[in-house]
Scaffold this active site. Structure first.
Site, PDB file in Angstrom:
ATOM      1  CD  GLN A  97      -2.842   1.034   2.583  1.00 34.45           C
ATOM      2  OE1 GLN A  97      -2.699   0.075   3.473  1.00 34.45           O
ATOM      3  NE2 GLN A  97      -3.752   1.729   2.378  1.00 34.45           N
ATOM      4  CG  HIS A 103      -6.784   2.387  -2.716  1.00 39.30           C
ATOM      5  ND1 HIS A 103      -5.925   2.915  -1.648  1.00 39.30           N
ATOM      6  CD2 HIS A 103      -5.881   1.970  -3.486  1.00 39.30           C
ATOM      7  CE1 HIS A 103      -4.883   2.809  -1.687  1.00 39.30           C
ATOM      8  NE2 HIS A 103      -4.674   1.856  -3.111  1.00 39.30           N
TER       9      HIS A 103
HETATM   10  P1  5GP Z   1      -1.551   1.643  -3.653  1.00 44.41           P
HETATM   11  O1  5GP Z   1      -0.322   1.603  -4.188  1.00 44.41           O
HETATM   12  O2  5GP Z   1      -1.818   2.250  -2.239  1.00 44.41           O
HETATM   13  O3  5GP Z   1      -2.569   0.359  -3.560  1.00 44.41           O
HETATM   14  O4  5GP Z   1      -2.080   2.524  -4.594  1.00 44.41           O
HETATM   15  C1  5GP Z   1      -2.233   3.882  -4.710  1.00 44.41           C
HETATM   16  C2  5GP Z   1      -2.758   4.327  -6.017  1.00 44.41           C
HETATM   17  O5  5GP Z   1      -3.425   5.567  -6.186  1.00 44.41           O
HETATM   18  C3  5GP Z   1      -1.597   4.175  -7.138  1.00 44.41           C
HETATM   19  O6  5GP Z   1      -1.991   3.254  -8.210  1.00 44.41           O
HETATM   20  C4  5GP Z   1      -1.352   5.469  -7.668  1.00 44.41           C
HETATM   21  O7  5GP Z   1      -1.189   5.678  -9.005  1.00 44.41           O
HETATM   22  C5  5GP Z   1      -2.680   6.120  -7.386  1.00 44.41           C
HETATM   23  N1  5GP Z   1      -2.587   7.783  -7.166  1.00 44.41           N
HETATM   24  C6  5GP Z   1      -1.829   8.161  -6.212  1.00 44.41           C
HETATM   25  N2  5GP Z   1      -1.931   9.560  -6.223  1.00 44.41           N
HETATM   26  C7  5GP Z   1      -3.075   9.746  -7.013  1.00 44.41           C
HETATM   27  C8  5GP Z   1      -3.683  10.826  -7.327  1.00 44.41           C
HETATM   28  O8  5GP Z   1      -3.319  12.074  -6.791  1.00 44.41           O
HETATM   29  N3  5GP Z   1      -4.746  10.782  -8.154  1.00 44.41           N
HETATM   30  C9  5GP Z   1      -5.018   9.805  -8.626  1.00 44.41           C
HETATM   31  N4  5GP Z   1      -5.907   9.674  -9.542  1.00 44.41           N
HETATM   32  N5  5GP Z   1      -4.397   8.485  -8.396  1.00 44.41           N
HETATM   33  C10 5GP Z   1      -3.577   8.605  -7.612  1.00 44.41           C
END
Ligand code: 5GP
Ligand code: ZN
Length: 138
Positions: A97, A103
């Site tokens: 994460q 999410h």
């Molecule tokens: P995780 O790595 O926590 O599972 O996923 C976080 C996701 O959020 C990543 O796929 C990254 O590309 C996306 N993300 C991070 N910052 C932003 C943002 O400001 N806007 C959008 N639309 N996506 C974001």
């Protein structure tokens, strides 16, 4: 009254302080396009309340996110004519994460999209499986 963390980028997206391309909204969730997509249509489904990860929310809250993700998966599939769907959800640093507002990733898939699983497939050791099974069911 929503639970908000003012330093959280996804709370800022919910509040409209950071722009996003929203594709779905209901009373408790929004979904928007990921800005670093694994593929075309890669979307994120988030609860409007700030919950850090799967371990810090009630099962019903998680169920609500999953229900919203199902609707988003169907929307993407029907509009993009995708051939498959991959959903994943990371928790805590060790679980990959990077944004600590829970999410679900919903990723439309095509057979030639070039994505691959991030682990090598190898058979489990049967003694390990036995020990684990005992540990988890005793
Ligand atoms: P995780 O790595 O926590 O599972 O996923 C976080 C996701 O959020 C990543 O796929 C990254 O590309 C996306 N993300 C991070 N910052 C932003 C943002 O400001 N806007 C959008 N639309 N996506 C974001
Ligand atoms: Zn948040």
């Amino acid at each position: 009254m929503s639970e908000v963390d003012s330093s959280c980028i996804f709370c800022k997206i919910i509040a409209g302080e950071i722009p996003s391309k929203r594709i779905y909204e209901d009373d408790h969730h929004i979904a928007f396009l990921d800005i670093f997509p694994a593929g075309r249509g890669h979307s994120l489904v988030i609860p409007k309340d700030h919950h850090v990860d799967i371990h810090s929310m009630a099962a019903e809250v998680y169920g609500g996110i999953a229900t919203a993700a199902k609707k988003v998966a169907d929307l993407l599939q029907s509009r993009l004519q995708s051939e498959g769907t991959t959903i994943f959800q990371m928790n805590r640093e060790a679980g990959w994460q990077t944004v600590f507002h829970a999410h679900m990733h919903v990723i439309p898939r095509w057979s030639n999209d070039g994505l691959h699983k991030p682990w090598d497939i190898a058979p489990a050791d049967s003694a390990d499986l036995d020990a684990l099974h005992t540990l988890l069911t005793e």
